[in-house]
Design a protein around this motif. Structure first.
Motif, PDB file in Angstrom:
ATOM      1  N   MET A 251      20.444 -15.611 -44.620  1.00 52.63           N
ATOM      2  CA  MET A 251      21.250 -14.628 -43.920  1.00 52.63           C
ATOM      3  C   MET A 251      21.139 -13.260 -44.591  1.00 52.63           C
ATOM      4  O   MET A 251      21.034 -12.261 -43.911  1.00 52.63           O
ATOM      5  CB  MET A 251      22.697 -15.122 -43.879  1.00 52.63           C
ATOM      6  N   ASP A 252      21.163 -13.246 -45.943  1.00 43.70           N
ATOM      7  CA  ASP A 252      21.069 -11.979 -46.658  1.00 43.70           C
ATOM      8  C   ASP A 252      19.701 -11.338 -46.460  1.00 43.70           C
ATOM      9  O   ASP A 252      19.586 -10.119 -46.415  1.00 43.70           O
ATOM     10  CB  ASP A 252      21.328 -12.182 -48.147  1.00 43.70           C
ATOM     11  N   LYS A 253      18.657 -12.182 -46.355  1.00 43.04           N
ATOM     12  CA  LYS A 253      17.313 -11.654 -46.142  1.00 43.04           C
ATOM     13  C   LYS A 253      17.219 -10.977 -44.781  1.00 43.04           C
ATOM     14  O   LYS A 253      16.628  -9.900 -44.645  1.00 43.04           O
ATOM     15  CB  LYS A 253      16.286 -12.781 -46.256  1.00 43.04           C
ATOM     16  N   ASN A 254      17.798 -11.581 -43.752  1.00 43.47           N
ATOM     17  CA  ASN A 254      17.805 -10.979 -42.416  1.00 43.47           C
ATOM     18  C   ASN A 254      18.580  -9.669 -42.407  1.00 43.47           C
ATOM     19  O   ASN A 254      18.194  -8.715 -41.739  1.00 43.47           O
ATOM     20  CB  ASN A 254      18.396 -11.943 -41.379  1.00 43.47           C
ATOM     21  N   LYS A 255      19.673  -9.639 -43.154  1.00 39.72           N
ATOM     22  CA  LYS A 255      20.476  -8.420 -43.211  1.00 39.72           C
ATOM     23  C   LYS A 255      19.711  -7.306 -43.918  1.00 39.72           C
ATOM     24  O   LYS A 255      19.761  -6.154 -43.495  1.00 39.72           O
ATOM     25  CB  LYS A 255      21.799  -8.688 -43.915  1.00 39.72           C
ATOM     26  N   SER A 256      18.993  -7.619 -44.986  1.00 39.06           N
ATOM     27  CA  SER A 256      18.246  -6.586 -45.695  1.00 39.06           C
ATOM     28  C   SER A 256      17.087  -6.069 -44.846  1.00 39.06           C
ATOM     29  O   SER A 256      16.780  -4.877 -44.880  1.00 39.06           O
ATOM     30  CB  SER A 256      17.741  -7.103 -47.038  1.00 39.06           C
TER      31      SER A 256
ATOM     32  N   MET B 174      17.121  -6.003 -41.574  1.00 44.51           N
ATOM     33  CA  MET B 174      17.775  -5.203 -40.540  1.00 44.51           C
ATOM     34  C   MET B 174      18.206  -3.843 -41.094  1.00 44.51           C
ATOM     35  O   MET B 174      18.036  -2.823 -40.416  1.00 44.51           O
ATOM     36  CB  MET B 174      18.979  -5.974 -39.980  1.00 44.51           C
ATOM     37  N   ASP B 175      18.731  -3.818 -42.302  1.00 44.53           N
ATOM     38  CA  ASP B 175      19.115  -2.555 -42.935  1.00 44.53           C
ATOM     39  C   ASP B 175      17.901  -1.650 -43.132  1.00 44.53           C
ATOM     40  O   ASP B 175      17.966  -0.440 -42.924  1.00 44.53           O
ATOM     41  CB  ASP B 175      19.803  -2.797 -44.278  1.00 44.53           C
TER      42      ASP B 175
END
Length: 140
Positions: A1-6, A8-9
């Motif tokens: 989840m954190d990888k997808n958020k980074s 996306m950021d």
């Protein structure tokens, strides 16, 4: 989840830079065009003075100066975008109005189709109404 958020950021940051880069390029091009337009106006004025042909060259001088003003207004719109991240609609309306006035001054009214003249007058009326109705955005 954190990888997808980074990811996306990163994408959001990248695509936020794209308009800034494009507006920077537009500002550079408008600067170059404004300098050339001003130089053209100076040359036309000097030709008018040398030839003493004020009657026919004065329209060319006004045309060149109004073109320069239009370019400057567009440049100011870009600089306002840099400051506020918003496009000033009223400035674009003023640039359109200046461009239309420039266009009308070049017309030879005796040879213009009445329908084209009516369309031009209608467009000028819409631009004037827009300038009056659209209030300047408050400075932030």
């Amino acid at each position: 989840m954190d990888k997808n958020k980074s990811i996306m950021d990163f994408l959001i940051a990248f695509f936020s830079l794209v308009p800034l880069i494009l507006y920077t390029l537009v500002a550079i091009l408008l600067t170059v065009i404004a300098v050339f337009s001003l130089w053209d106006a100076v040359q036309i004025i000097s030709q008018m003075i040398i030839s003493l042909d004020f009657a026919t060259k004065i329209i060319d001088v006004i045309n060149a100066i109004l073109l320069t003003i239009t370019i400057i207004v567009l440049f100011e719109t870009v600089t306002v975008y840099f400051k506020t991240k918003h496009v000033e609609v009223r400035a674009l309306l003023i640039a359109g109005f200046t461009g239309m006035v420039r266009h009308v001054l070049v017309y030879n009214v005796s040879t213009v189709d009445p329908l084209v003249l009516f369309g031009t007058v209608s467009l000028l009326a819409v631009l004037i109404a827009g300038i009056i109705l659209v209030k300047p955005e408050p400075v932030r």
